[in-house]
Scaffold this motif. Structure first.
Motif, PDB file in Angstrom:
ATOM      1  N   GLY A 163       0.822  -1.201   0.000  1.00 11.01           N
ATOM      2  CA  GLY A 163       0.000   0.000   0.000  1.00 11.01           C
ATOM      3  C   GLY A 163       0.854   1.248   0.000  1.00 11.01           C
ATOM      4  N   TYR A 177      -0.384   4.267   1.504  1.00  8.22           N
ATOM      5  CA  TYR A 177      -0.992   5.273   2.366  1.00  8.22           C
ATOM      6  C   TYR A 177      -1.412   4.612   3.668  1.00  8.22           C
ATOM      7  N   GLN A 217      -1.548   4.798   7.853  1.00  5.48           N
ATOM      8  CA  GLN A 217      -1.515   5.820   8.900  1.00  5.48           C
ATOM      9  C   GLN A 217      -2.129   5.320  10.201  1.00  5.48           C
ATOM     10  N   GLU A 234      -6.578  -0.073  -2.924  1.00  6.29           N
ATOM     11  CA  GLU A 234      -6.472   0.212  -4.352  1.00  6.29           C
ATOM     12  C   GLU A 234      -7.704   0.922  -4.909  1.00  6.29           C
ATOM     13  N   MET A 281      -3.968 -10.618   0.849  1.00  6.19           N
ATOM     14  CA  MET A 281      -4.479  -9.283   1.186  1.00  6.19           C
ATOM     15  C   MET A 281      -3.618  -8.232   0.506  1.00  6.19           C
ATOM     16  N   ARG A 282      -3.897  -7.939  -0.705  1.00  6.39           N
ATOM     17  CA  ARG A 282      -3.117  -6.911  -1.370  1.00  6.39           C
ATOM     18  C   ARG A 282      -3.937  -5.641  -1.473  1.00  6.39           C
ATOM     19  N   PHE A 283      -3.298  -4.557  -1.192  1.00  6.57           N
ATOM     20  CA  PHE A 283      -4.034  -3.297  -1.346  1.00  6.57           C
ATOM     21  C   PHE A 283      -3.088  -2.261  -1.900  1.00  6.57           C
ATOM     22  N   LEU A 284      -2.262  -2.746  -2.806  1.00  4.58           N
ATOM     23  CA  LEU A 284      -1.127  -1.950  -3.233  1.00  4.58           C
ATOM     24  C   LEU A 284      -1.423  -1.032  -4.413  1.00  4.58           C
ATOM     25  N   ILE A 285      -2.104  -1.590  -5.410  1.00  3.99           N
ATOM     26  CA  ILE A 285      -2.090  -0.937  -6.710  1.00  3.99           C
ATOM     27  C   ILE A 285      -3.005   0.280  -6.772  1.00  3.99           C
ATOM     28  N   VAL A 286      -2.423   1.410  -6.990  1.00  3.44           N
ATOM     29  CA  VAL A 286      -3.227   2.591  -7.303  1.00  3.44           C
ATOM     30  C   VAL A 286      -2.962   2.872  -8.760  1.00  3.44           C
ATOM     31  N   ALA A 295      -7.114   6.046 -12.570  1.00  2.23           N
ATOM     32  CA  ALA A 295      -7.950   6.838 -11.674  1.00  2.23           C
ATOM     33  C   ALA A 295      -7.636   8.317 -11.825  1.00  2.23           C
ATOM     34  N   ASN A 338      -2.028  14.470  -1.698  1.00  2.00           N
ATOM     35  CA  ASN A 338      -0.893  14.080  -0.849  1.00  2.00           C
ATOM     36  C   ASN A 338       0.419  14.700  -1.318  1.00  2.00           C
ATOM     37  N   ARG A 344      -9.537  13.409   3.170  1.00  2.00           N
ATOM     38  CA  ARG A 344      -9.077  12.025   3.157  1.00  2.00           C
ATOM     39  C   ARG A 344      -7.756  11.908   3.910  1.00  2.00           C
ATOM     40  N   GLY A 345      -7.570  10.812   4.606  1.00  2.00           N
ATOM     41  CA  GLY A 345      -6.347  10.638   5.377  1.00  2.00           C
ATOM     42  C   GLY A 345      -6.544  11.054   6.820  1.00  2.00           C
TER      43      GLY A 345
END
Lengths: 437, 231
Positions: free
Chosen positions: A338, A340, A342, A360, B1-6, B10, B131, B167-168
């Motif tokens: 990932g 981001y 936090q 993603e 559990m992948r949440f890498l690809i941005v 987009a 960001n 966001r964040g």
């Protein structure tokens, strides 16, 4: 996604079960994660033991609280009232064990009250149905207690009772007498509130009309960040009084107390960009600067033994969870998936750190990372944005905010993410819960 | 559990849109209605006019999102300029008095958040990417104008406010907002503005310009704003 299959209770192998009208009560078997046995409890409404009629919400404050708490705790299945064989009102405080055994419940909670004027005598009992005996609980749950008829006091008594029920079944007490501090939007500002884990009994702590945020509740002190003097400064609230804590040039944010109560880790930007510093917990004096990078270093969280600190750093380009010794040595990156990550919060059990990650699809969800091997586990998915997690004092639960119902609300879930319950009772947006330790 | 690809796709999506014809028209109307401002609040009027020209250029360059933001800003600036001109109408339309001591205009209520005194004078809000605290080309263009305006108004002291979209995390966004304010300040210093005229404060995600939850709202909230604390 997990699939949960409901099966009729066969395990107790009572013939009478087949005659019970409702098939609602049952063990849950989790297909993906293996068998999960829920404790079966019956919680009939509190009964009148012969005083004045209940016109002031005594039943709701007792039974309502017990039912809600057990729901938040997870791991319990409340037997449908429609399946009761006994009439709880006629039965009185002593159960006919067979009638309850035959509907497959392991435990029975009995609550009775006798109202006289502005006082009520409350009798809360836990019966072990499979053991055919009353469970002996410590004071004040070892007999009837006289209480004023005030919802807050009655709920407090019920919360403590639920803690004992949880301890009886899971060997560790519940958390319902702990407190959380949350931030809520009030008009155009943000104010701090203290709430019970069921979301009730809310007390407003700040009233500046401006921005108060990032609370951290520890050892009876609440450190928080406020803009009341124009910039982001730290204050400490103790004994009902707020006092300035750190007002250096630039940002002063997010104080978290060390487990021994001597130090506070904070973010200050007084020397250039945001870095993590160690301050004396009482005086606010700088002990030492812990980080020194070109990027943002912020959001420190202590390991339970006080030897390490997790924090957020974007020194490699994106915000990630990092670890360091409490003296700033041995800084290493912990998350690599990932871009981001936090709001780390180190589990009071020491093994995991919970954090918020943007995935993603640009959605925020909660994950844990194992401190030793870096294994990541997802806790929330497809349920709006889930952010700002905070561990319960015993590390078995997490408080967090979620937008799954629209507005940002307060939720509590079991540490594995299996049971997630909205607990915010009030209106408005809830932010950045801090569960008191 | 992948949440890498941005994915970059987009980002491409956000860049699409149509020419904000209506908003450009509204900005133009606001400018033409601000005739009094041209005389009585010339700096403010000029800023609004420049912003409108910029919006047109951006629209011509098919940067529709930025054009829309600029058109909105131009309209806002024009309305503000006119309001200011109305307030100054009497002194402006009567013969000029001798110059007053600039300290007469000191606003000593402080730059408190909760107070938020002072407007942006003739300065344009600077917008940032997600960001990021890097100055984009359009941010640099706005900054050049802001630098000019500060040079032409040498007694003015401003606070630069760094802001983020929602966001964040709250705390990270305070840090990011400060970074944006600092980058903005450094750039103005590099353009020759004295550093003691430039204060900074970060509000993180606390003071959105747009309470919406759309890509456009987020874009409008990622900004460095200027507040004149002394004239």
């Amino acid at each position: 996604m997990r699939t949960i299959v409901y099966l009729a209770v066969l395990a107790l192998s009572t013939v009478a079960w087949a005659q019970a009208p409702a098939a609602d009560g049952g063990f849950k078997f989790d297909v993906e994660q293996g068998e999960l046995v829920l404790f079966q409890l019956a919680v009939p409404d509190a009964i009148d033991l012969g005083g004045e009629a209940d016109t002031r919400g005594v039943t709701e404050a007792l039974t309502g609280t017990i039912v809600r708490d057990l729901g938040i705790a997870g791991y319990f299945n409340l037997v449908d009232k429609a399946s009761y064989l006994a009439d709880p009102t006629k039965e009185g405080m002593k159960p006919k064990y067979k009638d309850w055994f035959n509907i497959g419940t392991q435990g029975l909670v009995k609550a009775g009250y006798r109202i006289a004027g502005d006082k009520v005598v409350v009798d809360l009992r836990l019966y072990s149905i499979d053991g055919s005996q009353q469970v002996t609980l410590p004071a004040p749950y070892d007999g009837p207690v006289e209480l004023p008829i005030e919802a807050t006091k009655l709920r407090y008594h019920a919360h403590g009772f639920v803690n004992e029920i949880i301890k009886h079944y899971t060997k560790a007490p519940g958390f319902f007498l702990s407190r959380l501090v949350v931030v809520k939007r009030v008009n155009r500002g943000k104010e701090l509130f203290m709430v019970s884990p069921d979301g009730l009994d809310e007390t407003q702590l700040t009233r500046t009309g401006g921005i108060n945020m990032l609370p951290s509740l520890s050892g009876g002190r609440i450190y928080f960040t406020s803009f009341r003097n124009g910039g982001a400064h730290l204050f400490v609230l103790s004994g009902g009084k707020a006092q300035p804590f750190a007002q250096f040039k630039g940002l002063n944010t997010g104080a978290t107390m060390s487990p021994d109560g001597r130090h506070v880790a904070v973010t200050l930007s007084k020397d250039g960009n945001p870095e993590v510093y160690l301050l004396e917990a009482q005086s606010g004096k700088v002990v030492r600067r812990l980080t020194n990078s070109w990027g943002i270093d912020t959001s420190p969280s202590w390991s339970p033994d006080g030897s390490k600190i997790a924090f957020v750093s974007d020194r490699h380009g994106s915000p990630q969870i990092w670890l360091m010794g409490a003296d700033g040595t041995g800084q290493r990156r912990l998350t690599f998936q990932g871009n981001y990550n936090q709001t780390p919060d180190w589990s009071p059990r020491g093994d995991k750190i919970v954090f918020t990650a943007r995935d993603e699809r640009n959605v925020f969800d909660l994950f844990t990372v194992n401190v030793n091997d870096g294994t990541i586990k997802r806790l929330t998915q497809n349920q709006g944005n889930n952010e700002e997690p905070s561990w319960s004092p015993d590390g078995r639960y997490l408080a967090f905010t979620s937008t799954r119902s629209g507005e940002s609300k307060l939720y509590i879930m079991t540490a594995d993410g299996r049971f997630q319950t909205m607990v915010s009772a009030g209106k408005g947006q809830y932010m950045t819960p801090s569960w008191g330790r | 559990m992948r949440f890498l690809i941005v994915s970059a796709s987009a980002l491409l999506l956000f860049a699409c849109g149509t020419r904000p014809t209506q908003l450009l028209g509204e900005a133009q109307n606001a400018l033409s209605e601000a005739a009094l401002a041209k005389k009585c609040a010339p700096d403010e009027f000029e800023a609004a006019e420049k912003m409108y020209i910029k919006a047109q250029k951006l629209a011509d360059a098919e940067k529709y999102d930025e054009a829309e933001a600029a058109a909105r800003a131009a309209k806002k600036l024009a309305i503000k300029a006119q309001a200011k001109a109305q307030a100054r109408k009497d002194e402006c339309l009567t013969p000029p008095k001798p110059a007053t001591d600039p300290t007469d205009f000191i606003d000593d209520s402080g730059p408190g958040v909760d107070a938020q005194d002072g407007d942006g004078g003739g300065m344009e809000t600077v917008y940032f990417e997600y960001n990021s605290s890097d100055l984009t080309d359009s941010a640099r263009a706005a900054m050049a104008q802001n630098g000019d305006w500060l040079q032409r108004n040498p007694t003015v002291v401003v606070t630069i406010e760094g802001h983020c979209d929602k966001r964040g995390s709250t705390e990270y966004n305070l840090a990011l907002g400060e970074k944006r304010a600092k980058v903005t300040r450094s750039y103005l210093i590099s353009l020759g503005v004295e550093k003691n005229r430039l204060g900074i404060v970060s509000y993180g995600e606390e003071q959105p310009m747009d309470y919406g939850d759309t890509t456009k709202a987020h874009g409008r909230n990622r900004r460095a704003e200027f507040r004149v604390v002394r004239r």
